[in-house]
Design a protein around this motif. Structure first.
Motif, PDB file in Angstrom:
ATOM      1  N   GLY A 424       0.839  -1.226  -0.017  1.00  0.00           N
ATOM      2  CA  GLY A 424      -0.179  -0.089  -0.117  1.00  0.00           C
ATOM      3  C   GLY A 424       0.795   1.242  -0.089  1.00  0.00           C
ATOM      4  N   PHE A 425       2.096   1.276   0.861  1.00  0.00           N
ATOM      5  CA  PHE A 425       2.883   2.397   0.668  1.00  0.00           C
ATOM      6  C   PHE A 425       3.345   2.493  -0.639  1.00  0.00           C
ATOM      7  N   PHE A 426       4.067   1.642  -1.169  1.00  0.00           N
ATOM      8  CA  PHE A 426       4.494   2.062  -2.583  1.00  0.00           C
ATOM      9  C   PHE A 426       3.482   2.347  -3.486  1.00  0.00           C
ATOM     10  N   ILE A 427       2.251   1.593  -3.354  1.00  0.00           N
ATOM     11  CA  ILE A 427       1.211   2.149  -4.379  1.00  0.00           C
ATOM     12  C   ILE A 427       0.761   3.672  -4.257  1.00  0.00           C
ATOM     13  N   VAL A 431       1.420   6.843  -6.789  1.00  0.00           N
ATOM     14  CA  VAL A 431       0.177   7.506  -7.164  1.00  0.00           C
ATOM     15  C   VAL A 431       0.316   9.128  -7.025  1.00  0.00           C
ATOM     16  N   HIS A 432       1.019   9.340  -5.536  1.00  0.00           N
ATOM     17  CA  HIS A 432       1.224  10.694  -5.171  1.00  0.00           C
ATOM     18  C   HIS A 432       2.332  11.307  -5.898  1.00  0.00           C
ATOM     19  N   LEU A 433       3.385  10.718  -6.568  1.00  0.00           N
ATOM     20  CA  LEU A 433       4.422  11.256  -7.135  1.00  0.00           C
ATOM     21  C   LEU A 433       4.115  11.519  -8.668  1.00  0.00           C
TER      22      LEU A 433
END
Length: 436
Positions: A424-427, A431-433
């Motif tokens: 979830g952190f990587f996703i 998405v944020h970047l």
């Protein structure tokens, strides 16, 4: 030369004696010292002595006041058992006294004591030290106005026909004693603080202990079925003692006499004395009820060798072989109440052993999830049988660092939570970047 001949003679004389002595392989007593008040007892009680002779016992008859009698020589006991048919003896001859007889029993040897109305203080002392208290009145007899033996002369009802036996096949044999036992003598009570004493032959509820020639002025000290006529003791070292309040109980006259109990129409042609004393003497002299345990084994299931230690949660198997002495050979002992404990301060495992009917007892269980120094313990105490006390120590260790499971199933939800959080952190980061 004469000294050499004497040494050779002594060697060949003692070897047979030592070979037939009491041992764990042949536990029946063989050499028996019989102390008598009078040698006339050899004739008047010959049927009892002949029954012992016929079963292979070597009886050595001596007068109780013989100055040459001794129980041991050079620190070794000369006899395996002792029979005291000398109720009036005030002092034994030779090196024997009450303390020597009690030491004899403490060393694992067996004892039979017969008293009567003339029992001396010495005989009473030996009985008291064994957990039995005779009536203090020296003129007392056991009197029973309901359970007396019917005879041509009714007399004072001190000749009792008793059939109140202990309910134990191992002590009295599997064959029921049909005829009552004739008894004429003094009664005794059991010391309540001694749990090792058993009443083998008891008086009836209507019996009491008193002087039959005098009128009762106060209630008797011993009454009813609390009066024991014949008692046995098995000490904690498995030595066995029989105490009787009647010397006539062993006599030919009582063995051969017919008997009819008052109030019962059936008359028996022969009393039960011979069968009773034969069976109970088999028990006293370890011809019955003597157990031994051999081949104690334990190992991991699937293995044959005994390990130096176990690991927690190991599956193991425990086995032991138990045999009973039949008087001539060792026979497999079969029971369903033998238990083993896996013990450290308290039992962590208590299992009833299964048996194959051939003497082998076995069970399997999982080592508890506790490490320390454990013991396999078998403490077998059953009425009439010798005590078995087995103990074997074994350490139990925890898992080593490299013996734990790589992944624990119970932790799978936590593993999933950790990896889902990482994913979830990587996703979220991606998405944020890269989201415009």
């Amino acid at each position: 030369m004469s000294k050499l001949i004497f040494c050779v003679f002594l060697t060949f004389t003692l070897i047979p004696l030592l070979c037939t002595s009491f041992s764990s392989d042949t536990p029946s007593d063989r050499r028996v010292l019989v102390l008598l008040d009078d040698f006339a007892l050899k004739t008047s009680h010959s049927l009892y002595f002949n029954s012992l002779h016929s079963r292979g016992f070597d009886l050595d008859f001596k007068l109780a006041h013989d100055p040459k009698i001794a129980l041991q020589r050079y620190g070794q006991y000369l006899y395996d058992a002792l029979i005291l048919l000398c109720p009036t003896i005030e002092r034994f001859g030779g090196s024997i006294d009450a303390a020597a007889i009690l030491d004899f029993v403490d060393s694992g040897h067996d004892l039979i004591v017969a008293a009567d109305s003339n029992a001396s203080d010495l005989i009473r002392e030996i009985a008291t030290e064994s957990g039995v208290d005779f009536d203090e009145d020296p003129a007392s007899f056991v009197v029973d106005h309901s359970g007396y033996a019917v005879s041509a002369s009714e007399g004072d009802h001190t000749l009792i026909a008793s059939d109140d036996f202990i309910k134990s096949d191992v002590i009295l044999g599997s064959k029921k004693i049909e005829a009552p036992v004739l008894f004429q003598g003094i009664g005794h009570s059991l010391n309540p603080s001694n749990s090792l004493v058993l009443k083998v032959l008891s008086a009836s509820p209507s019996a009491y202990s008193a002087n039959p020639k005098s009128k009762l002025t106060s209630p008797p000290s011993l009454t009813g079925s609390t009066i024991s006529l014949v008692s046995v003791i098995q000490a904690r070292n498995n030595a066995r003692i029989l105490i009787s309040g009647s010397l006539s109980l062993f006599s030919n006259r009582f063995f051969r006499s017919s008997v009819q109990k008052a109030g019962i129409p059936i008359k028996h042609e022969k009393s039960g004395n011979e069968q009773f004393l034969t069976e109970v003497s088999k028990w006293v002299f370890h011809e019955r009820g003597h157990l031994k345990a051999v081949n104690v084994q334990h190992h991991k299931i699937g293995e044959a060798d005994e390990p130096a230690m176990y690991r927690i949660n190991d599956d193991l198997e425990y086995s032991v072989e138990i045999y009973e002495w039949s008087g001539t050979t060792w026979e497999p002992y079969v029971a369903d109440d033998v238990q083993v404990q896996f013990y450290m301060m308290s039992p962590y495992v208590l299992k009833t052993l299964s048996t194959d009917g051939k003497g082998r007892y076995f069970t399997s269980f999982k080592v508890p999830d506790v490490y320390g120094v454990f013991q396999f313990k078998v403490d077998y105490n059953k009425l009439g049988y010798t005590t078995l006390s087995l103990s074997k120590q074994i350490p139990v260790r925890p898992f080593r660092h490299n013996e734990y499971e790589r992944f624990i199933r119970a932790a799978y939800p936590y593993y999933g939570a950790a990896f889902s959080m990482m994913a979830g952190f990587f996703i979220f980061t991606a998405v944020h970047l890269y989201n415009k």
